[in-house]
Design a protein around this motif. Structure first.
Motif, PDB file in Angstrom:
ATOM      1  N   VAL A 213     -45.487  29.749  -8.709  1.00  0.00           N
ATOM      2  CA  VAL A 213     -46.803  29.517  -7.871  1.00  0.00           C
ATOM      3  C   VAL A 213     -47.810  30.685  -8.539  1.00  0.00           C
ATOM      4  O   VAL A 213     -47.299  31.813  -8.714  1.00  0.00           O
ATOM      5  N   LYS A 214     -48.944  30.244  -8.701  1.00  0.00           N
ATOM      6  CA  LYS A 214     -50.000  31.309  -9.022  1.00  0.00           C
ATOM      7  C   LYS A 214     -50.990  31.424  -7.921  1.00  0.00           C
ATOM      8  O   LYS A 214     -51.255  30.260  -7.575  1.00  0.00           O
ATOM      9  N   LYS A 215     -51.884  32.468  -7.523  1.00  0.00           N
ATOM     10  CA  LYS A 215     -52.643  32.763  -6.781  1.00  0.00           C
ATOM     11  C   LYS A 215     -54.044  32.917  -7.268  1.00  0.00           C
ATOM     12  O   LYS A 215     -54.041  33.952  -8.233  1.00  0.00           O
ATOM     13  N   LEU A 216     -55.031  32.349  -7.215  1.00  0.00           N
ATOM     14  CA  LEU A 216     -56.343  32.590  -7.899  1.00  0.00           C
ATOM     15  C   LEU A 216     -57.347  33.015  -6.947  1.00  0.00           C
ATOM     16  O   LEU A 216     -57.305  32.238  -5.811  1.00  0.00           O
ATOM     17  N   ASP A 217     -58.232  33.755  -7.357  1.00  0.00           N
ATOM     18  CA  ASP A 217     -59.446  34.118  -6.336  1.00  0.00           C
ATOM     19  C   ASP A 217     -60.515  32.855  -6.692  1.00  0.00           C
ATOM     20  O   ASP A 217     -60.757  32.512  -7.942  1.00  0.00           O
ATOM     21  N   ILE A 218     -60.890  32.263  -5.484  1.00  0.00           N
ATOM     22  CA  ILE A 218     -61.694  30.976  -5.644  1.00  0.00           C
ATOM     23  C   ILE A 218     -63.130  31.213  -5.882  1.00  0.00           C
ATOM     24  O   ILE A 218     -63.456  30.338  -6.688  1.00  0.00           O
ATOM     25  N   SER A 219     -63.540  32.521  -5.913  1.00  0.00           N
ATOM     26  CA  SER A 219     -64.896  32.608  -6.558  1.00  0.00           C
ATOM     27  C   SER A 219     -64.850  32.952  -7.924  1.00  0.00           C
ATOM     28  O   SER A 219     -66.023  32.477  -8.562  1.00  0.00           O
ATOM     29  N   SER A 220     -64.004  33.416  -8.566  1.00  0.00           N
ATOM     30  CA  SER A 220     -64.226  33.700 -10.186  1.00  0.00           C
ATOM     31  C   SER A 220     -62.896  33.004 -10.811  1.00  0.00           C
ATOM     32  O   SER A 220     -63.059  33.061 -12.088  1.00  0.00           O
ATOM     33  N   GLY A 221     -61.834  32.416 -10.218  1.00  0.00           N
ATOM     34  CA  GLY A 221     -60.928  31.640 -10.955  1.00  0.00           C
ATOM     35  C   GLY A 221     -59.710  32.800 -11.552  1.00  0.00           C
ATOM     36  O   GLY A 221     -58.735  32.389 -12.403  1.00  0.00           O
ATOM     37  N   SER A 222     -59.923  34.219 -11.349  1.00  0.00           N
ATOM     38  CA  SER A 222     -59.028  35.082 -11.858  1.00  0.00           C
ATOM     39  C   SER A 222     -57.777  35.088 -11.165  1.00  0.00           C
ATOM     40  O   SER A 222     -57.614  34.846  -9.953  1.00  0.00           O
ATOM     41  N   VAL A 223     -56.410  35.296 -11.896  1.00  0.00           N
ATOM     42  CA  VAL A 223     -55.228  35.155 -11.320  1.00  0.00           C
ATOM     43  C   VAL A 223     -54.847  36.380 -10.675  1.00  0.00           C
ATOM     44  O   VAL A 223     -54.800  37.529 -11.343  1.00  0.00           O
TER      45      VAL A 223
END
Length: 463
Positions: A213-223
């Protein structure tokens, strides 16, 4: 005698007082169909319940119908969406269903046969008429695609392993091609409850397959982080659910249809979660968050292949603690629970072991304790293929009749899932159950099994 009559009345009242409705949908799918199907896609829109049913028939032909129910379970609208197949220009393979942003309802689907192989969105009004359509530049593959909402935008996972966030008009906010690894195959998406993050579940392929599983910042898409979980055999991730604790749960199914759930917390720590010892036969299919560490559990009770739900607490270790448990005389999985004021909507599909009788979906409205008032006669099987119990209710003994010629075994469970009686293998079509003195009055589930099929009935015992 009067005491017994009062008890019967109380039991009947208990099972029907909270009952709203039970709907079966053999008629929801048109066209020729074989025994394979997908679980119903269901969402709440105001006071309505919208459901997409799909059946697979022939060579990957997918028949699709959208049905709307009111709060009393009446069908108030339905639309035939055609089918996807090699010989048709109607090419709709549903991915998801959601309450609309600028419309009444949104249906997410993929094209598979018409050459585009893209993900699309249909917008429907309250009459279930298509009023708009959005074609996305994200490829569609059957097991590697997903779409979820993020406020007034969408997060898209494409079949070529690309992930992006787009606006309602289709404009790109951000886009990622490879998620920083060539070994990771993304499969499912889920946005966090606070709307700040998106989780991506997939498979890492090195020497073995590993759920990751990977978690991304929803505003920028950064992992923000990526964490490997457990090495598994071949199979698929079929669901990803975000939690109120800030984490996510991935559901995995192996080739033998055994189901497992893996939990990632907000920091990426992971563990396998499983039912407590008395409920190891509960095949977990989904968890619907209610509050912090509190969930509705969906699935099937393996003895009898009975549709089952529970309210559970996720303990700090790997164990799911059951607060209460309900089974229904329906052969199959509960796939979804939608909480509504003072009630829940339960949706599921018939078990494939029923062969030609597996062409059914069920939708149930129940109270918040799972009481649905399902009575005898609600069954997927024709009456001549049903397990029968007579008399019902009974006082001292009852006759259990099995409709097939094979040797069979009877198991009887109470409503908490505890086994109270097992007959062992026997021949003949009838068996007399005389409960022991320590068996209390109440509702019991009779399960008959001959090694090929399972049948079940509810029975009331009155001392």
């Amino acid at each position: 005698m009067m005491k017994n009559l009062i008890f019967v009345f109380i039991l009947i009242f208990f099972c029907t007082a909270f009952a709203s409705w039970v709907r079966f949908f053999p008629e929801a799918i048109y066209g020729r169909c074989t025994g394979r199907y997908g679980e119903p896609m269901i969402t709440k829109v105001g006071d309505d319940i919208a459901i997409v049913f799909r059946k697979i028939g022939g060579l990957f032909e997918i028949y699709v119908k959208l049905v709307r129910l009111d709060k009393d379970g009446r069908i108030t609208g339905d639309v035939w969406l055609g089918y996807a197949g090699p010989d048709t220009t109607i090419d709709i393979n549903p991915i998801g269903l959601n309450r609309g942003l600028g419309s009444y309802l949104e249906l997410y689907y993929g094209n598979y046969y018409t050459g585009r192989k893209k993900i699309n969105i249909l917008y429907l009004d309250s009459s279930l008429t298509v009023i708009d359509e959005l074609h996305l530049d994200y490829s569609y593959e059957y097991y590697r695609r997903d779409i979820c909402r993020a406020d007034s935008s969408y997060i898209i996972l494409s079949g070529d392993e690309k992930i992006g966030r787009i606006t309602r008009d289709g404009d790109t906010i951000w886009h990622i091609d490879d998620l920083d690894t060539i070994h990771f195959t993304p499969i499912k998406l889920a946005t966090s409850k606070d709307g700040r993050f998106v989780f991506v579940a997939g498979m890492e392929h090195y020497r073995s397959s590993i759920i990751s599983v990977k978690k991304l910042d929803i505003s920028s898409g950064s992992v923000l982080w990526g964490t490997s979980g457990f090495a598994i055999e071949s199979g698929k991730i079929f669901r990803l659910v975000s939690t109120y604790e800030g984490g996510v749960i991935a559901f995995y199914k192996n080739p033998r249809f055994h189901r497992y759930a893996y939990y990632w917390d907000s920091l990426g720590n992971t563990r396998l979660i499983k039912p407590e010892r008395d409920f190891v036969d509960f095949q977990l299919s989904n968890l619907t968050p209610i509050d912090t560490n509190l969930y509705w559990a969906c699935g099937m009770w393996a003895p009898g292949n009975l549709a089952a739900i529970a309210k559970v607490k996720l303990e700090s270790d790997t164990i799911i603690k059951f607060l209460f448990f309900r089974t229904y005389p329906l052969h199959g999985y509960v796939d979804r629970i939608i909480p509504i004021p003072d009630s829940i909507i339960i949706a599921g599909s018939a078990d494939t072991s029923l062969g030609e009788f597996a062409n059914f979906y069920f939708v149930i409205k129940a109270d918040t304790l799972g009481n649905a008032g399902i009575v005898e006669g609600h069954s997927f099987l024709p009456s001549n293929l049903n397990l029968t119990v007579y008399p019902n209710p009974f006082n001292s003994s009852c006759i259990i009749t099995y409709p097939y010629e094979e040797e069979w075994n009877v198991k009887i469970f109470n409503t908490t899932g505890r086994l109270v009686y097992e007959s062992g293998k026997m021949s003949g079509k009838s068996f007399v159950w005389q409960p022991h003195d320590n068996v209390e009055s109440g509702l019991y589930i009779v399960v008959a099994d001959d090694g090929k099929r399972n049948l079940a009935r509810k029975v009331f015992y009155i001392k």
